[in-house]
Write an enzyme that holds these catalytic residues in place. Structure first.
Site, PDB file in Angstrom:
ATOM      1  N   GLU A  43       0.797  -1.572  -0.205  1.00 16.54           N
ATOM      2  CA  GLU A  43       0.273   0.326  -0.213  1.00 16.54           C
ATOM      3  C   GLU A  43       0.772   1.399   0.012  1.00 16.54           C
ATOM      4  O   GLU A  43       1.583   1.688   0.848  1.00 16.54           O
ATOM      5  CB  GLU A  43      -0.678   0.038   1.356  1.00 16.54           C
ATOM      6  N   ARG A  47       0.343  10.562   1.255  1.00 20.73           N
ATOM      7  CA  ARG A  47       0.507  11.009   2.568  1.00 20.73           C
ATOM      8  C   ARG A  47       2.116  12.416   2.102  1.00 20.73           C
ATOM      9  O   ARG A  47       1.282  13.418   2.672  1.00 20.73           O
ATOM     10  CB  ARG A  47       1.184  10.488   3.449  1.00 20.73           C
ATOM     11  N   LYS A 131     -10.424  -2.978   7.998  1.00 21.10           N
ATOM     12  CA  LYS A 131      -9.378  -2.315   8.328  1.00 21.10           C
ATOM     13  C   LYS A 131      -9.704  -1.817   9.831  1.00 21.10           C
ATOM     14  O   LYS A 131     -10.923  -0.919   9.710  1.00 21.10           O
ATOM     15  CB  LYS A 131      -8.617  -0.869   8.006  1.00 21.10           C
TER      16      LYS A 131
HETATM   17  C1  3PG Z   1      -1.878   3.639   8.917  1.00 25.55           C
HETATM   18  O1  3PG Z   1      -1.752   4.687   7.783  1.00 25.55           O
HETATM   19  O2  3PG Z   1      -2.596   2.706   8.120  1.00 25.55           O
HETATM   20  C2  3PG Z   1      -0.855   3.715   9.717  1.00 25.55           C
HETATM   21  O3  3PG Z   1      -0.217   4.936   9.978  1.00 25.55           O
HETATM   22  C3  3PG Z   1       0.530   2.571   9.676  1.00 25.55           C
HETATM   23  O4  3PG Z   1       0.591   2.819  11.606  1.00 25.55           O
HETATM   24  P1  3PG Z   1       2.248   2.070  11.658  1.00 25.55           P
HETATM   25  O5  3PG Z   1       3.635   3.200  11.544  1.00 25.55           O
HETATM   26  O6  3PG Z   1       1.898   1.494  13.147  1.00 25.55           O
HETATM   27  O7  3PG Z   1       2.250   0.661  10.866  1.00 25.55           O
END
Ligand code: 3PG
Length: 216
Positions: A43, A47, A131
């Site tokens: 994915e 951002r 999710k």
């Molecule tokens: C996302 O967007 O899925 C999360 O911000 C990922 O979170 P993580 O940095 O704790 O893996």
């Protein structure tokens, strides 16, 4: 033939790497490093300014990977993601507008939920793969166990707080399809072009998870 979101998550299992790409020029090498560690689905979060270009470059150079766009928080991003070559889409939550835009884009969609009412709303929109965001360690594990009773057949991808230390506790749950996380490709390793270490992080996650997939 288009995959369902559940099929995408099955292919991602154990881990869907969540990528925050700061330098588009490193995107293809990063994808190659992950592929070498056994990753087949990833994915790219929208951002950073170059995220869509990074996604398009990865799709072109590594057609063997299944690549989605994540952090879709505005309706117009669904068409942009599709046009850049995204094969699925992910949001940290869900609204009526986002669900409609996801439908229009015609791609598998993984909306985010955090509460039972949000699960119900996602069900009303017709989603069965969700999710769970953010996944807060032990309390989210308890919540997923509680979700199993009322939400039969719903499968979750907990993300946002997954680490190698809690990975197995999530993957062991029957309603967890896979987990997502950024720890597989941390920005400091990407900036340092530490591709072997990233390959190793991905391979280690698979090795850890393989203990669960073996018949007893
Ligand atoms: C996302 O967007 O899925 C999360 O911000 C990922 O979170 P993580 O940095 O704790 O893996």
């Amino acid at each position: 033939m288009q995959l369902t979101m559940d099929e995408v998550l099955q292919q991602a299992r154990p881990v869907l790497p969540v990528l925050v790409i700061e330098d588009v020029g490193l995107a293809v090498d990063l994808a190659r490093a992950l592929y070498a560690g056994g990753v087949r689905v990833l994915e790219v979060t929208l951002r950073t300014p170059g995220a869509l270009d990074a996604l398009a470059a990865m799709r072109k150079e590594l057609p063997e990977l299944l690549i989605g766009a994540g952090t879709l928080i505005h309706a117009e991003q669904f068409a942009e993601a599709r046009d850049a070559g995204a094969q699925f889409t992910v949001s940290p939550g869900c609204t009526e507008r986002l669900a409609a835009a996801a439908d229009d884009a015609g791609l598998p969609y993984l909306p985010g939920v955090m509460t039972p009412s949000e699960v119900l709303l996602a069900l009303e929109y017709g989603y069965r793969s969700l999710k769970l965001f953010p996944a807060n360690g032990a309390s989210s594990i308890k919540m997923l166990k509680s979700f199993k009773g009322p939400f039969t057949g719903i499968r979750f991808c907990p993300t946002g707080g997954i680490t190698p230390d809690n990975l197995l506790s999530f993957l062991r749950l029957p309603n967890v399809a896979c987990v997502g996380g950024t720890w597989i490709a941390p920005s400091n390793l990407v900036r340092a072009r530490a591709w072997d270490q990233i390959t190793q992080l991905a391979a280690e996650a698979r090795a850890l998870a393989s203990s669960l997939e073996q018949p007893l």
